[in-house]
Design an enzyme around this catalytic site. Structure first.
Site, short mmCIF file in Angstrom:
data_model
loop_
_atom_site.label_atom_id
_atom_site.label_comp_id
_atom_site.label_asym_id
_atom_site.label_seq_id
_atom_site.Cartn_x
_atom_site.Cartn_y
_atom_site.Cartn_z
N HIS A 62 42.31 38.08 48.00
CA HIS A 62 41.39 37.93 49.13
C HIS A 62 40.92 36.49 49.18
O HIS A 62 41.13 35.72 48.24
CB HIS A 62 40.20 38.89 49.00
N HIS A 299 31.63 42.80 41.90
CA HIS A 299 32.90 42.82 42.59
C HIS A 299 33.92 42.11 41.71
O HIS A 299 33.68 41.89 40.52
CB HIS A 299 32.78 42.20 43.99
#
Length: 377
Positions: A62, A299
């Site tokens: 990402h 995360h």
């Protein structure tokens, strides 16, 4: 729950290396209208900063915060590379999930996916299945069969009860609320007397009304007498496959070793750990609790930082999210740590056993206090 579009699933792809694989995923995100041109640079830069390999053959590339303004619409693209892509450090990715998200929108998606992918059996199927429909069903958890329902929401440790009926009703009600059993199960476990296993532990189940496997536990605030026998805890089991047998085996081991009193002293997270994993009794087992202050929880990036700290020490470390499911996770597995769904303010319990146990806990505390690479909050 995030719904995965079948058009975002690409089985049977090929790439010669990690960069090529990331470029393919980025091109798909761009074509789908999720990101603008240039987002690929952020994905490649992120990989240089921290590997996005989660484990079990899965990577989640990402972008960086610098390229977040290029995200036009939150979405993912899933690429399957059956031949495997070398992802560094002798790691091989078979499924690459490219993520595009504004703000912290990707965290819920990431937790959803990692919850599914933390199942080793599902991860193996993701590598070998040959259709987009099958991949989508696996990722959405639609083909996992009956999920085993047992977490801290199914454990009550301070029940004001003076009879077994109260514990029976509580356990049956929680299992029904969790979707593991129906009314037939409830009626049978409430009407029949549980089995006394000894040491204050009782057990019951039903041959009818088992929709999926699950376990509920209720412990009285004070032990009470049942026909001259002590009752302190009731374990109620719903059986649809062999998953509850693992719990019963751990319970049996504690009883054989005359260690059932551990169940009567532990909090809900401790009871769950005792019934789902080996909990060492040696003197070098240490525990500590720390609160996560990272704005977006654990995360991938801070999760990687935490796992990297743990891997430096010669000891076993489990991590339990006391504000989540309460299930202990292997602290050396990034996938399982991220799957804990840790948000800002959540309390984590670390249990360390081995010669470096204290040093590991000290380093974990320091790393968490310093923000796990994101700066102290």
């Amino acid at each position: 729950m995030f719904q995965l579009d079948i058009k975002a699933i690409h089985p049977g792809q090929t790439a010669s290396n990690k960069e090529e694989a990331i470029r393919q995923v980025a091109a798909a995100l761009t074509a789908a209208g999720n990101v603008g041109e240039g987002y690929v640079n952020g994905m490649l830069a992120r990989e240089q900063q921290t590997s996005t390999y989660l484990g079990n053959g899965i990577a989640i590339p990402h972008g960086t915060t610098d390229t977040r303004d290029l995200v036009q619409q939150t979405g993912v693209q899933v690429f399957q590379f059956p031949q495997g892509i070398a992802w560094g450090d002798e790691q091989t990715a078979y499924v690459v999930i490219g993520i595009a998200a504004r703000s912290d929108e990707h965290l819920a998606l990431l937790r959803q996916l990692t919850h599914v992918l933390s199942d080793d059996d599902v991860a193996a199927q993701l590598r070998t299945t040959d259709s987009a429909e099958a991949l989508r069903s696996l990722l959405m958890g639609e083909k996992q069969g009956s999920e085993f329902k047992f977490d801290t929401s199914l454990i009550a440790t301070d029940v004001n009860a003076s009879d077994l009926m109260t514990l029976q009703a509580l356990n049956a009600g929680r299992l029904q609320q969790a979707g593991a059993v129906d009314a037939r199960f409830v009626a049978q476990v409430i009407s029949a007397k549980p089995l006394n296993l000894g040491q204050g532990i009782w057990l019951n189940d039903s041959t009818d009304g088992n929709l999926s496997s699950g376990v509920a536990v209720s412990r009285a605030a004070q032990p009470f007498d049942v026909d001259g026998e002590q009752a302190a805890m009731l374990v109620t089991v719903a059986v649809a496959d062999d998953k509850p047998l693992q719990v019963l085996n751990y319970l049996s081991d504690l009883l054989v070793k005359q260690k059932a009193d551990r169940l009567l002293k532990a909090d809900a997270a401790g009871v769950l750990a005792l019934l789902t994993s080996e909990v060492d009794e040696q003197a070098d087992v240490l525990t500590a609790e720390f609160t996560i202050r990272n704005e977006h929880g654990l995360h991938a990036c801070p999760g990687t930082a935490l796992v990297s700290v743990i891997k430096q020490f010669n000891c076993d470390v489990t991590v339990t999210n006391l504000d989540g499911s309460g299930k202990p996770a292997n602290g050396r597995s990034l996938m399982k740590v991220v799957a804990l769904g840790v948000k800002k303010g959540h309390r984590l319990r670390f249990t360390a056993s081995g010669e470096d146990a204290q040093q590991a806990l000290n380093a974990i505390e320091e790393a968490i206090n310093s923000g796990l690479g994101e700066g102290a909050a």
